[in-house]
Design a protein around this motif. Structure first.
Motif, short mmCIF file in Angstrom:
data_model
loop_
_atom_site.label_atom_id
_atom_site.label_comp_id
_atom_site.label_asym_id
_atom_site.label_seq_id
_atom_site.Cartn_x
_atom_site.Cartn_y
_atom_site.Cartn_z
N ASP A 153 -13.07 -15.71 -7.70
CA ASP A 153 -13.70 -14.51 -7.14
C ASP A 153 -14.43 -14.78 -5.83
O ASP A 153 -15.25 -13.97 -5.40
CB ASP A 153 -14.64 -13.86 -8.16
N ASN A 154 -14.15 -15.94 -5.22
CA ASN A 154 -14.70 -16.11 -3.86
C ASN A 154 -13.79 -16.95 -2.97
O ASN A 154 -14.24 -17.50 -1.97
CB ASN A 154 -16.12 -16.70 -3.91
N ASP A 155 -12.50 -17.03 -3.32
CA ASP A 155 -11.62 -17.88 -2.50
C ASP A 155 -10.87 -17.04 -1.45
O ASP A 155 -11.13 -15.85 -1.29
CB ASP A 155 -10.64 -18.66 -3.40
N VAL A 156 -9.96 -17.69 -0.71
CA VAL A 156 -9.24 -16.96 0.36
C VAL A 156 -8.39 -15.83 -0.17
O VAL A 156 -8.21 -14.80 0.48
CB VAL A 156 -8.26 -17.84 1.17
N ARG A 157 -7.84 -16.03 -1.37
CA ARG A 157 -6.99 -15.01 -1.94
C ARG A 157 -7.81 -13.74 -2.21
O ARG A 157 -7.36 -12.63 -1.96
CB ARG A 157 -6.37 -15.55 -3.23
N TYR A 158 -9.04 -13.98 -2.67
CA TYR A 158 -9.93 -12.84 -2.91
C TYR A 158 -10.24 -12.11 -1.61
O TYR A 158 -10.28 -10.88 -1.56
CB TYR A 158 -11.23 -13.36 -3.56
N LEU A 159 -10.40 -12.89 -0.56
CA LEU A 159 -10.67 -12.30 0.76
C LEU A 159 -9.51 -11.38 1.17
O LEU A 159 -9.71 -10.29 1.70
CB LEU A 159 -10.85 -13.41 1.79
N LEU A 160 -8.29 -11.84 0.89
CA LEU A 160 -7.12 -11.08 1.30
C LEU A 160 -6.92 -9.84 0.43
O LEU A 160 -6.58 -8.76 0.92
CB LEU A 160 -5.88 -11.98 1.22
N LEU A 161 -7.15 -9.99 -0.89
CA LEU A 161 -6.83 -8.91 -1.83
C LEU A 161 -8.03 -8.02 -2.12
O LEU A 161 -7.88 -6.91 -2.63
CB LEU A 161 -6.32 -9.49 -3.14
N GLY A 162 -9.23 -8.50 -1.85
CA GLY A 162 -10.42 -7.74 -2.21
C GLY A 162 -10.61 -7.68 -3.71
O GLY A 162 -11.31 -6.81 -4.23
N ASP A 163 -9.98 -8.61 -4.42
CA ASP A 163 -9.99 -8.60 -5.88
C ASP A 163 -9.33 -9.90 -6.34
O ASP A 163 -8.77 -10.63 -5.52
CB ASP A 163 -9.20 -7.39 -6.39
N THR A 164 -9.35 -10.16 -7.65
CA THR A 164 -8.65 -11.35 -8.13
C THR A 164 -7.19 -11.05 -8.42
O THR A 164 -6.39 -11.96 -8.63
CB THR A 164 -9.31 -11.91 -9.40
N VAL A 165 -6.83 -9.78 -8.47
CA VAL A 165 -5.43 -9.41 -8.68
C VAL A 165 -5.02 -8.39 -7.62
O VAL A 165 -5.86 -7.84 -6.92
CB VAL A 165 -5.21 -8.77 -10.08
N VAL A 166 -3.72 -8.15 -7.51
CA VAL A 166 -3.23 -7.13 -6.59
C VAL A 166 -3.54 -5.77 -7.20
O VAL A 166 -3.01 -5.42 -8.25
CB VAL A 166 -1.72 -7.29 -6.35
N GLY A 167 -4.43 -5.02 -6.57
CA GLY A 167 -4.84 -3.72 -7.10
C GLY A 167 -5.16 -2.76 -5.97
O GLY A 167 -4.63 -2.91 -4.86
N GLU A 168 -6.05 -1.81 -6.24
CA GLU A 168 -6.26 -0.77 -5.21
C GLU A 168 -6.90 -1.30 -3.95
O GLU A 168 -6.61 -0.82 -2.86
CB GLU A 168 -7.04 0.41 -5.78
N ASN A 169 -7.78 -2.32 -4.08
CA ASN A 169 -8.37 -2.88 -2.87
C ASN A 169 -7.31 -3.56 -2.00
O ASN A 169 -7.33 -3.44 -0.78
CB ASN A 169 -9.46 -3.89 -3.23
N ALA A 170 -6.40 -4.28 -2.69
CA ALA A 170 -5.33 -4.94 -1.93
C ALA A 170 -4.48 -3.92 -1.21
O ALA A 170 -4.13 -4.10 -0.04
CB ALA A 170 -4.47 -5.79 -2.87
N LEU A 171 -4.17 -2.82 -1.90
CA LEU A 171 -3.33 -1.78 -1.28
C LEU A 171 -4.00 -1.25 -0.02
O LEU A 171 -3.37 -1.12 1.04
CB LEU A 171 -3.08 -0.65 -2.28
#
Ligand code: HEM
Lengths: 253, 235
Positions: free
Chosen positions: A199-217
């Motif tokens: 919940d604080n790595d680069v992937r989180y930065l990109l997705l805005g979440d730990t999974v692909v969801g509404e923030n990622a969209l």
């Protein structure tokens, strides 16, 4: 020249737009290019070598043309698309079945994107094979590589927007790799050194979440429609400007 | 006087109309092709995204499938992060590493043989990995020929071994040691002409590129999983 044509080309309106005489003289050929905003990307004259189809196959120009097609069809698609989980997929279906010319708009946008990636790869190969990255064009090659990356990112961020199984899982596997980044990805080597978690790595930065969801969209939508096209436009302008400043299309000295 | 009649042969031609007409033709052909493509084929749209229903196989967009294919041979931090980073940085450095002036501005092969071979090799590898990943990988990323049926499951069994520490370290030292020394020894004056920083960077990039192929061969032919295992990462 017929009388009517003369009337038109000497009218105030015509001359306010084109700013030079119509007759075919060397001076007017130069003026056609330098006094036209769009044509003045070109120099008035080019080396005959650069004119040969075989030298460029027009690949850079066609890549740029695909970018223009993407911009036009993309803006049209934006009228019909809402980047939320509730509506994204529904809007795609409506585009397919309800919107006039919806399918052709979407198809053009999708296939031109693929074409742009293929063309930019081939353009790079052509530039390499003609040795056109050699001095004084080294830095324009570097700008080109940036454009290659931007092209791929543009395509990748757009891929998520239909919000179907294909796009969802493609982006899931694609961004999972980002989580493996050393030090700053939660699954990468040495991530504990900096206290990095999912919940604080680069992937989180990109997705805005730990999974692909509404923030990622939403993030992908904004990147795809605003940030990346703007960045690409700036780099494209510099790229074209440098082609001229570096002495025009390359040719043997 | 008409401009076309007055021919000054300085090796240059007017952009208007000689270049503009070619660009126009290219744009017309491209538009026709694109329109035909869009009328004949529809962009894919599957069922709505469902985080609970995994697609198998789940493939990245085609231009990243080459990297996904590398996941078979490398850990994700190498295949998905390190290799693409090195490719981008390496591409950007290329004009500063290739110091030869020969062949600027024209197609040529003989005078720039090594550079052309390295680049085209890397480019071809990129395309081949994409083709394999896109067309020859089925469920669970198993290898399927196009005529094979995806519903027939393939056994995931593979007996892979790691190299022992000493063997792994020895292998890497040998590969890079010989790799760095050989070009300088075979090609007199190369090291001096390029300078040490350029030489080392260029050879390192070339060795890393062929290293990817070496690792693939080690895996496919000798069933080796890792060359080097450490508590923190494996290569
Ligand atoms: C969005 C992507 C790109 C666009 C739209 C683009 C466009 C162009 C155009 C229109 C030209 C003029 C000559 C031609 O048509 O070939 C050109 C030249 C050039 N491009 Fe690109 N380019 C792109 C990406 C790249 C990439 C990826 C590279 C290299 C890695 C690159 C390196 C160069 C260089 C060095 C030249 C000068 C070539 C010469 O003088 O012969 N460009 N580019």
């Amino acid at each position: 020249m017929s009388r009517n044509l003369k009337k038109v080309t000497e009218s105030q309106l015509w001359r306010s737009i084109f700013r030079h005489k119509f007759s075919d003289t060397p001076r007017n050929r130069v003026l056609t290019v330098v006094s036209n905003f769009f044509l003045h990307l070109h120099p008035p004259k080019v080396h005959t070598r650069g004119l040969k189809i075989r030298h460029t196959f027009c690949l850079g120009g066609l890549t740029f043309y695909m970018f223009i097609v993407e911009t036009i069809t993309g803006v049209l698609l934006m009228f019909y698309y809402r980047p939320t989980i509730e509506y994204a997929y529904l809007d795609m279906r409506l585009l397919e079945h309800v919107v006039k010319f919806g399918p052709i708009m979407r198809n053009l946008h999708r296939w031109a994107a693929h074409a742009m990636v293929i063309l930019v790869m081939m353009h790079m190969l052509r530039v390499f094979l003609t040795g056109s990255y050699k001095p004084p064009r080294e830095f324009n090659w570097v700008i080109g590589v940036t454009l290659l990356v931007l092209t791929l990112l543009l395509s990748f961020t757009g891929y998520l927007l239909p919000w179907d199984q294909l796009s969802f899982w493609a982006i899931t596997v694609g961004t999972r790799m980002g989580g493996a980044t050393p030090f700053i990805g939660a699954e990468g080597p040495f991530h504990t050194a900096l206290g990095i978690r999912p919940d604080n790595d680069v992937r989180y930065l990109l997705l805005g979440d730990t999974v692909v969801g509404e923030n990622a969209l939403l993030r992908f939508y904004v990147l795809h429609c605003i940030l990346l096209p703007l960045a690409a436009t700036v780099f494209l302008l510099v790229h074209f400007w440098r082609v001229r400043k570096d002495g025009g299309i390359s040719h043997p000295l | 006087m008409e401009a076309s009649e007055k021919k000054i042969d300085d090796g240059y031609e007017f952009v208007m109309p000689h270049l503009v007409i070619k660009e126009l033709i290219a744009v017309i052909i491209a538009s026709a092709g694109l329109l035909a493509w869009s009328l004949l084929a529809n962009a894919p749209l599957l069922s709505i995204a469902d985080p609970n229903k995994t697609e198998n196989p789940a493939k990245a967009p085609w231009y990243f499938v080459g990297l996904q294919e590398l996941l078979v041979y490398f850990d994700p931090w190498i295949a998905g992060v390190t290799i693409p980073t090195i490719i981008i940085v390496g591409l950007m450095l290329l004009p500063y590493l290739d110091v030869r002036k020969t062949g600027a501005g024209q197609y040529s092969f003989r005078p720039r043989m090594p550079e052309v071979i390295f680049f085209v090799f890397g480019f071809a590898m990129w395309i081949i990995l994409i083709l394999v990943g896109q067309f020859l990988r089925g469920p669970n990323w198993q290898f399927y020929w196009p005529w094979e049926d995806w519903s027939v499951a393939k056994s995931a069994e593979e007996t892979l071994a790691n190299m022992s520490s000493w063997m792994g370290i020895g292998f890497l030292i040998l590969y890079f040691g010989v790799g760095f020394a050989l070009p300088a020894l075979l090609c007199k004056g190369l090291f001096r002409k390029m300078g040490s920083a350029r030489y080392l960077t260029a050879i390192a990039l070339v060795l890393l590129m062929y290293g990817v192929v070496v690792k693939i061969v080690l895996r496919l032919v000798f069933n080796i999983r890792y060359i080097l295992t450490t508590p923190w990462f494996n290569i």
